[in-house]
Write a protein that holds these residues in place. Structure first.
Motif, PDB file in Angstrom:
ATOM      1  N   LEU A 262       0.838  -1.193   0.000  1.00 18.47           N
ATOM      2  CA  LEU A 262       0.000   0.000   0.000  1.00 18.47           C
ATOM      3  C   LEU A 262       0.877   1.250   0.000  1.00 18.47           C
ATOM      4  CD1 LEU A 262      -2.588  -1.053   2.746  1.00 18.47           C
ATOM      5  CD2 LEU A 262      -2.838  -1.265   0.262  1.00 18.47           C
ATOM      6  N   SER A 263       0.439   2.281  -0.690  1.00 19.73           N
ATOM      7  CA  SER A 263       1.158   3.554  -0.666  1.00 19.73           C
ATOM      8  C   SER A 263       0.926   4.250   0.661  1.00 19.73           C
ATOM      9  CB  SER A 263       0.670   4.458  -1.803  1.00 19.73           C
ATOM     10  OG  SER A 263       1.169   5.777  -1.638  1.00 19.73           O
ATOM     11  N   GLU A 264       1.985   4.811   1.227  1.00 20.91           N
ATOM     12  CA  GLU A 264       1.872   5.637   2.423  1.00 20.91           C
ATOM     13  C   GLU A 264       1.815   7.126   2.071  1.00 20.91           C
ATOM     14  OE1 GLU A 264       6.321   4.484   2.159  1.00 20.91           O
ATOM     15  OE2 GLU A 264       4.372   3.600   1.699  1.00 20.91           O
ATOM     16  N   GLY A 265       1.617   7.405   0.786  1.00 22.15           N
ATOM     17  CA  GLY A 265       1.498   8.791   0.357  1.00 22.15           C
ATOM     18  C   GLY A 265       2.804   9.459   0.004  1.00 22.15           C
TER      19      GLY A 265
ATOM     20  N   PHE B  94      -3.223   6.105   3.565  1.00 14.72           N
ATOM     21  CA  PHE B  94      -2.765   4.993   2.736  1.00 14.72           C
ATOM     22  C   PHE B  94      -3.728   4.793   1.579  1.00 14.72           C
ATOM     23  CE2 PHE B  94      -5.457   3.514   6.155  1.00 14.72           C
ATOM     24  CZ  PHE B  94      -6.353   2.660   5.541  1.00 14.72           C
ATOM     25  N   GLY B  95      -3.258   4.034   0.590  1.00 19.29           N
ATOM     26  CA  GLY B  95      -4.126   3.729  -0.537  1.00 19.29           C
ATOM     27  C   GLY B  95      -3.441   2.841  -1.552  1.00 19.29           C
ATOM     28  N   ALA B  96      -4.212   2.434  -2.565  1.00 20.75           N
ATOM     29  CA  ALA B  96      -3.721   1.601  -3.655  1.00 20.75           C
ATOM     30  C   ALA B  96      -4.726   1.668  -4.795  1.00 20.75           C
ATOM     31  CB  ALA B  96      -3.523   0.163  -3.195  1.00 20.75           C
ATOM     32  N   PRO B  97      -4.280   1.395  -6.021  1.00 16.19           N
ATOM     33  CA  PRO B  97      -5.213   1.453  -7.157  1.00 16.19           C
ATOM     34  C   PRO B  97      -6.378   0.479  -7.042  1.00 16.19           C
ATOM     35  CG  PRO B  97      -2.941   1.466  -7.922  1.00 16.19           C
ATOM     36  CD  PRO B  97      -2.892   1.165  -6.462  1.00 16.19           C
ATOM     37  N   ASP B  98      -6.174  -0.652  -6.378  1.00 11.64           N
ATOM     38  CA  ASP B  98      -7.207  -1.680  -6.310  1.00 11.64           C
ATOM     39  C   ASP B  98      -7.927  -1.712  -4.967  1.00 11.64           C
ATOM     40  OD1 ASP B  98      -5.044  -2.532  -4.849  1.00 11.64           O
ATOM     41  OD2 ASP B  98      -4.888  -4.505  -5.778  1.00 11.64           O
TER      42      ASP B  98
ATOM     43  N   PHE C  26      -5.737   9.829  -4.664  1.00 12.85           N
ATOM     44  CA  PHE C  26      -4.463  10.526  -4.852  1.00 12.85           C
ATOM     45  C   PHE C  26      -3.627   9.777  -5.879  1.00 12.85           C
ATOM     46  CE2 PHE C  26      -3.820   7.561  -1.301  1.00 12.85           C
ATOM     47  CZ  PHE C  26      -2.610   6.960  -1.604  1.00 12.85           C
ATOM     48  N   GLU C  27      -2.681  10.488  -6.463  1.00 11.71           N
ATOM     49  CA  GLU C  27      -1.794   9.906  -7.466  1.00 11.71           C
ATOM     50  C   GLU C  27      -0.355  10.241  -7.107  1.00 11.71           C
ATOM     51  OE1 GLU C  27      -0.767  10.922 -12.014  1.00 11.71           O
ATOM     52  OE2 GLU C  27      -2.815  10.159 -11.741  1.00 11.71           O
ATOM     53  N   PRO C  28       0.400   9.290  -6.588  1.00 11.63           N
ATOM     54  CA  PRO C  28       1.793   9.567  -6.223  1.00 11.63           C
ATOM     55  C   PRO C  28       2.623   9.939  -7.450  1.00 11.63           C
ATOM     56  CG  PRO C  28       1.033   7.493  -5.252  1.00 11.63           C
ATOM     57  CD  PRO C  28       0.022   7.896  -6.256  1.00 11.63           C
ATOM     58  N   THR C  29       3.488  10.911  -7.280  1.00 10.06           N
ATOM     59  CA  THR C  29       4.385  11.303  -8.375  1.00 10.06           C
ATOM     60  C   THR C  29       5.654  10.465  -8.394  1.00 10.06           C
ATOM     61  OG1 THR C  29       5.387  13.015  -6.993  1.00 10.06           O
ATOM     62  CG2 THR C  29       3.519  13.675  -8.370  1.00 10.06           C
ATOM     63  N   PHE C  30       5.952   9.777  -7.299  1.00  8.55           N
ATOM     64  CA  PHE C  30       7.074   8.850  -7.239  1.00  8.55           C
ATOM     65  C   PHE C  30       6.786   7.814  -6.164  1.00  8.55           C
ATOM     66  CE2 PHE C  30       8.245  12.345  -4.379  1.00  8.55           C
ATOM     67  CZ  PHE C  30       8.611  11.678  -3.227  1.00  8.55           C
ATOM     68  N   HIS C  31       7.650   6.827  -6.037  1.00  8.46           N
ATOM     69  CA  HIS C  31       7.538   5.757  -5.045  1.00  8.46           C
ATOM     70  C   HIS C  31       6.419   4.802  -5.441  1.00  8.46           C
ATOM     71  CE1 HIS C  31       8.226   4.057  -0.912  1.00  8.46           C
ATOM     72  NE2 HIS C  31       9.424   4.547  -1.167  1.00  8.46           N
ATOM     73  N   LYS C  32       5.833   4.096  -4.475  1.00 11.78           N
ATOM     74  CA  LYS C  32       4.855   3.056  -4.791  1.00 11.78           C
ATOM     75  C   LYS C  32       3.662   3.613  -5.567  1.00 11.78           C
ATOM     76  CE  LYS C  32       4.999   1.599  -0.390  1.00 11.78           C
ATOM     77  NZ  LYS C  32       4.602   0.897   0.853  1.00 11.78           N
ATOM     78  N   HIS C  33       3.260   2.904  -6.613  1.00 12.91           N
ATOM     79  CA  HIS C  33       2.098   3.251  -7.449  1.00 12.91           C
ATOM     80  C   HIS C  33       2.244   4.624  -8.107  1.00 12.91           C
ATOM     81  CE1 HIS C  33       0.447  -0.278  -5.631  1.00 12.91           C
ATOM     82  NE2 HIS C  33       0.278   0.270  -4.442  1.00 12.91           N
ATOM     83  N   ALA C  34       3.472   4.994  -8.407  1.00 14.48           N
ATOM     84  CA  ALA C  34       3.713   6.304  -9.038  1.00 14.48           C
ATOM     85  C   ALA C  34       2.935   6.410 -10.345  1.00 14.48           C
ATOM     86  CB  ALA C  34       5.208   6.484  -9.296  1.00 14.48           C
ATOM     87  N   GLY C  35       2.270   7.534 -10.502  1.00 19.56           N
ATOM     88  CA  GLY C  35       1.531   7.806 -11.717  1.00 19.56           C
ATOM     89  C   GLY C  35       0.214   7.082 -11.845  1.00 19.56           C
ATOM     90  N   ARG C  36      -0.211   6.386 -10.813  1.00 15.60           N
ATOM     91  CA  ARG C  36      -1.468   5.643 -10.848  1.00 15.60           C
ATOM     92  C   ARG C  36      -2.449   6.228  -9.828  1.00 15.60           C
ATOM     93  NH1 ARG C  36      -0.563  -0.590 -10.248  1.00 15.60           N
ATOM     94  NH2 ARG C  36      -2.661  -0.608 -11.194  1.00 15.60           N
ATOM     95  N   LEU C  37      -3.696   6.308 -10.196  1.00 16.12           N
ATOM     96  CA  LEU C  37      -4.720   6.833  -9.301  1.00 16.12           C
ATOM     97  C   LEU C  37      -5.020   5.804  -8.218  1.00 16.12           C
ATOM     98  CD1 LEU C  37      -6.681   9.179  -8.772  1.00 16.12           C
ATOM     99  CD2 LEU C  37      -8.373   7.946 -10.155  1.00 16.12           C
TER     100      LEU C  37
END
Length: 401
Positions: free
Chosen positions: A245-248, A258-262, A290-301
């Protein structure tokens, strides 16, 4: 209130024992005076202080390194002409040659009150080396910005690492100066250790509850620690570093959620409320995108959850970020038992143990999440006694009552 650095600068009698001795400073970007002057510059301006060296912890003296496992080099300070040694580069502990360059090490680091934050480990290492080499260590104390509450299981024997300096709970409720006293006693160190204490710190005072809101500006002690709200959440959200999961990171509000595309965020929050509503007290959960610009899930909603602790919903005594984040993992596992939650990757130079276990100082939390039969009460059964034991143990080192 006055921080340790400000008291040292204002009171020549506090500085008197430093006269004629070579002084080094361990600092980072948040090491500033009440007027916003970096501590290195403020100390260098004093006629009765002989600065001979400086040290930087993880992310560097100037805070130049964004992510974990990105090392900083040694360099010579261009303004003061002294060597600046990295304690997150070729070494984690100061070498004998580094120790030979000073008599007293001043430690002026803003901490976040969480075991995982590596400045704690750096303090332990410099205390141990000072004991070996006959050097003095003074901590110029700063607030624990999340105050006195305690939460989380105590690190298990054998799980010590750079993100686990010793048998502490995740949220320890001590200042760095108090932690130094605890390390000295716990490790049986024979070292000249002193704390230049703060004046007027009131950790139970609203609205800051540890941080003097309105009196001192917040300066990032590390690149992804942008505000007090992150600090309040960090004892829970830091566990996200051991997950998929992304921590932002890569957003403007890292480590506040936190979040993730799925991820089905609405369903997840509803499941959390059904499992342990008491663990969600003291904050507001906001589903978001949110859409991270880098790190986990970068560029993904990403669908996500923001943990809001900056308005009237915040209850300092009730908020338990470690339990809240653990509950999010449990709810996700309940919704999708096969979700690839745990991230298997090198974490702080540990290659043979899962990051989530390193972060928690053992595997109990991961096992609790993955056990379909385990209930919130099972976590309480092993974490609660640890918290009670720590509250009793820390009494001996409290400087502010």
């Amino acid at each position: 209130m006055r921080f340790g650095i400000d008291r040292l600068l204002e009171d020549a009698t506090l500085r008197a024992p430093l006269k004629g001795r070579r002084v080094a400073l361990l600092a980072h970007p948040a090491s500033v005076t009440a007027e916003g002057v970096h501590s290195l510059d403020a100390l260098a301006a004093l006629d009765d202080i002989h600065l001979s060296a400086a040290f930087g912890p993880q992310h560097g003296l100037r805070g130049d390194k964004q992510d974990n496992m990105v090392e900083s080099p040694d360099f010579r300070d261009p303004a003061h002409g002294i060597p600046v040694y990295s304690l997150y580069g070729a070494v984690r502990r100061p070498t004998a040659a580094m120790m030979d360059g000073f008599d007293v090490l001043l430690v002026d680091l803003q901490d976040l009150g969480c075991r995982i934050y590596t400045f704690i480990t750096t303090l332990r290492y410099v205390l141990e080396e000072a004991a070996r080499h006959g050097k003095a260590v003074w901590v110029l104390d700063r607030p624990n910005p999340v105050g006195r509450p305690v939460e989380g299981s105590i690190l298990e024997p054998g799980w010590e690492s750079f993100v686990g300096a010793g048998p502490l709970p995740m949220r320890h409720g001590l200042t760095l100066g108090e932690l130094g006293h605890w390390f000295v006693a716990r490790l049986g160190l024979e070292v000249d250790y002193q704390v230049v204490a703060m004046a007027g710190w009131e950790p139970e005072r609203a609205p800051g509850y540890g941080w003097p809101l309105g009196a001192r500006a917040w300066i990032n002690p590390s690149p992804n620690a942008p505000n007090l709200w992150m600090a309040r959440c960090y004892a829970g959200t830091v566990m996200l570093e051991g997950t998929t999961l992304s921590e932002g990171r890569g957003t403007t509000r890292p480590l506040e959620g936190f979040g993730a595309p799925d991820l089905d965020a609405e369903r997840l929050v509803a499941t959390m409320r059904g499992l342990a509503p008491d663990w969600l007290r003291g904050c507001r959960l906001r589903t978001c995108w949110f859409e991270p610009t880098f790190h986990k899930h970068a560029g993904r909603l990403c669908a996500g959850v923001q943990i809001q602790v900056e308005d009237g919903a915040y209850d300092h005594a009730a908020f338990r970020p470690w339990r809240l984040q653990a509950l999010a993992f449990k709810a996700l596992r309940k919704l999708d038992p096969d979700y690839p939650l745990w991230r298997d990757f090198p974490y702080e130079y540990e290659y043979d143990r899962l990051a989530i276990d390193l972060i928690n100082g053992g595997g109990d939390l991961r096992l609790w999440v993955d056990d379909a039969a385990a209930e919130p009460g099972d976590l309480e059964a092993w974490a609660g006694p640890d918290e009670a034991a720590w509250l009793a143990e820390r009494e001996a080192v409290l400087l502010y009552r």
